[in-house]
Write an enzyme that holds these catalytic residues in place. Structure first.
Site, mmCIF file in Angstrom:
data_model
loop_
_atom_site.group_PDB
_atom_site.id
_atom_site.type_symbol
_atom_site.label_atom_id
_atom_site.label_comp_id
_atom_site.label_asym_id
_atom_site.label_seq_id
_atom_site.Cartn_x
_atom_site.Cartn_y
_atom_site.Cartn_z
ATOM 1 N N ARG A 1 -1.699 12.349 -66.434
ATOM 2 C CA ARG A 1 -0.608 12.177 -65.459
ATOM 3 C C ARG A 1 0.035 13.349 -64.932
ATOM 4 O O ARG A 1 0.344 13.752 -64.138
ATOM 5 C CB ARG A 1 0.449 11.496 -66.007
ATOM 6 C CG ARG A 1 1.480 11.316 -64.470
ATOM 7 C CD ARG A 1 2.216 9.733 -63.784
ATOM 8 N NE ARG A 1 2.714 10.039 -65.294
ATOM 9 C CZ ARG A 1 4.107 9.754 -65.958
ATOM 10 N NH1 ARG A 1 4.433 10.760 -65.755
ATOM 11 N NH2 ARG A 1 4.500 9.203 -67.010
ATOM 12 N N TYR B 1 -0.802 11.758 -37.700
ATOM 13 C CA TYR B 1 -1.211 10.803 -38.245
ATOM 14 C C TYR B 1 -0.352 9.982 -38.322
ATOM 15 O O TYR B 1 0.797 10.110 -39.210
ATOM 16 C CB TYR B 1 -2.178 11.393 -39.611
ATOM 17 C CG TYR B 1 -2.249 9.762 -40.644
ATOM 18 C CD1 TYR B 1 -3.575 8.873 -39.880
ATOM 19 C CD2 TYR B 1 -1.776 9.977 -41.722
ATOM 20 C CE1 TYR B 1 -3.742 8.272 -40.573
ATOM 21 C CE2 TYR B 1 -2.439 8.723 -42.331
ATOM 22 C CZ TYR B 1 -2.961 7.804 -41.884
ATOM 23 O OH TYR B 1 -3.834 7.025 -42.659
ATOM 24 N N ASP C 1 -0.792 19.818 -42.194
ATOM 25 C CA ASP C 1 -2.248 18.675 -42.394
ATOM 26 C C ASP C 1 -3.984 19.713 -42.181
ATOM 27 O O ASP C 1 -3.994 19.217 -40.521
ATOM 28 C CB ASP C 1 -2.261 17.548 -41.692
ATOM 29 C CG ASP C 1 -3.116 16.420 -42.363
ATOM 30 O OD1 ASP C 1 -4.329 16.910 -42.739
ATOM 31 O OD2 ASP C 1 -2.673 15.203 -42.560
ATOM 32 N N LYS D 1 -11.546 12.059 -46.297
ATOM 33 C CA LYS D 1 -12.566 12.278 -45.795
ATOM 34 C C LYS D 1 -12.994 13.350 -45.873
ATOM 35 O O LYS D 1 -14.145 13.446 -45.827
ATOM 36 C CB LYS D 1 -10.884 12.603 -44.512
ATOM 37 C CG LYS D 1 -10.259 12.248 -44.027
ATOM 38 C CD LYS D 1 -10.530 10.659 -43.455
ATOM 39 C CE LYS D 1 -9.603 9.245 -43.304
ATOM 40 N NZ LYS D 1 -7.517 9.256 -44.386
#
Ligand SMILES: Cc1ncc(COP(=O)(O)O)c(C=O)c1O
Length: 389
Positions: free
Chosen positions: A57, A110, A182, A207
């Site tokens: 982590r 978005y 972004d 993406k």
């Protein structure tokens, strides 16, 4: 040696072959934990030196390799990988803003990001101002003394509007505000916002970066000091990327330059075809001369991208009919994979917007968004023709 080109960096950077028995690909270190490298108690505070691992982590070699690849492509000092684009966006925002602070954001975002800013941030005491414009002066006029973050997307989804990144950063920095963008739609192949003054770049790596529609992932990239703040929150909020998807993501990213250039060549062909189509009332693509931001796109980007949006004559009913008749192009949300996908913003990315908000942004009911894949462009145009007939 001078700085290597984008395609070379996509293939080689982040590569650990020298360290791991000469393996050409970074191995998958599918291990949640590592034997203690030291008895130093600071290891529990996450202050381990890079290249030392205690718990995945915090850090993991496979994940670090893909982080180095993205940092190299964006020209960032450092980057951090996340379990989704939304994990990257929410963790970055929470690293930079807190109770009593303000975020100024473009309205045209978005849908997930919009929902996060509109519904969740105010619950945490963060005030969010949405500004329905891409004009740098108007956007930055909303920045006040409490504003810690200006949040941008360019090109936007689904209208593919552009914002003048350099000018917006100049104005925002004059007011002492951090700029986050972004960069999912453009990818570092076509746009490197850090070079234009942006402080922090965000990605849905789901993406184009991964490119094969088989991984959910995200990135945050920027200055080392800022990434230190984000890393601290990633450890605590826990949205880190696992080693197996990190390996798949690195595999996808090796062909990023090649794929993005093909996506773009195909998108240009499809956009020109649709612009001349009698059943299409409007085609939006930054590479078309008819696009209002065409000149800005030429100046600010190294290409126009793989997304095309068009309006079917006859509105919602006609668009729904056409999209159902597509045979090769799949009806699905998401974007940036090798296969072409079509969706209607009304029913997918913009369900969290009210009708009034959609109208204000210019998102119409008959709008179809295409993520143009890397197939033969003639086949894509034929499929669109039969669907629109
Ligand atoms: C521009 C943009 N940013 C962020 C996201 C969120 O990414 P993810 O689905 O990987 O969480 C998406 C997802 O569609 C997106 O299109």
């Amino acid at each position: 040696m001078s700085k290597k080109g984008m395609a070379t960096r996509a293939v080689h950077d982040g590569d650990r072959s020298l360290r791991y028995e000469g393996a050409i690909n970074t191995p998958i270190f599918q291990s949640s934990t590592f034997s203690f490298p030291t008895d130093d108690p600071r290891t529990w505070e996450g202050e381990v030196p890079r290249g030392t691992y205690i718990y995945s982590r915090n850090s993991n070699p496979t994940v670090e390799a893909v982080e180095e690849k993205l940092a190299s492509l964006e020209g960032a000092e450092a980057s951090l990988a996340f379990s989704s684009g939304m994990a990257a966006i929410s963790t970055a925002l929470l690293a930079f803003v807190g109770k009593g602070d303000r975020v100024v954001a473009m309205q045209d975002l978005y849908g997930g990001t919009y929902g996060l800013l509109r519904n969740e941030m105010p619950r945490l005491g963060v005030d969010v101002a949405f500004v329905p414009t891409t004009d740098p002066e108007e956007l930055c006029a909303a920045i006040d003394g409490r504003t810690k973050v200006l949040y941008l997307e360019s090109p936007t989804n689904p209208l593919l509007k552009l914002i003048d990144i350099k000018e917006t950063c100049r104005l925002a920095h004059e007011k002492g505000c951090r700029v986050l963008i972004d960069n999912t739609f453009a990818t570092p192949v076509l746009q490197r916002p850090l070079e234009q003054g942006v402080d922090v770049v965000l990605h849905s790596a789901t993406k184009y970066l991964n490119g094969h529609s088989d991984v959910i992932a995200g990135f945050v990239a920027g200055r080392r000091e800022d990434m230190g703040l984000v890393h601290q929150r990633r450890r605590l909020f826990g949205g880190v990327l696992d080693p197996l998807p990190a390996y798949l993501l690195a595999r996808g990213m090796r062909t990023l330059d090649l794929r993005v250039r093909r996506h773009e060549a195909n998108a240009r062909a499809v956009a020109e075809h649709l612009e001349a189509h009698p059943k299409v009332s409007r085609c939006i693509y930054p590479g078309l001369r008819s696009h209002p931001d065409h000149e800005l796109a030429k100046r600010q980007m190294d290409g126009f991208g793989g997304m095309v949006t068009f309006e079917v004559r006859g509105g919602r009913h006609a668009a729904e009919g056409a999209i159902k008749r597509l045979q090769l192009i799949a009806r699905a949300s998401s974007l940036g994979g090798v296969e072409s996908l079509a969706s209607m913003p009304l029913n997918t990315s913009h369900t969290s917007y009210s009708r009034e908000e959609r109208v204000m942004l210019g998102i119409t009911d008959g709008m179809v968004r295409l993520s143009v894949g890397i197939e033969d462009p003639e086949d894509l145009c034929q499929d669109l023709d039969q669907a629109l007939r």
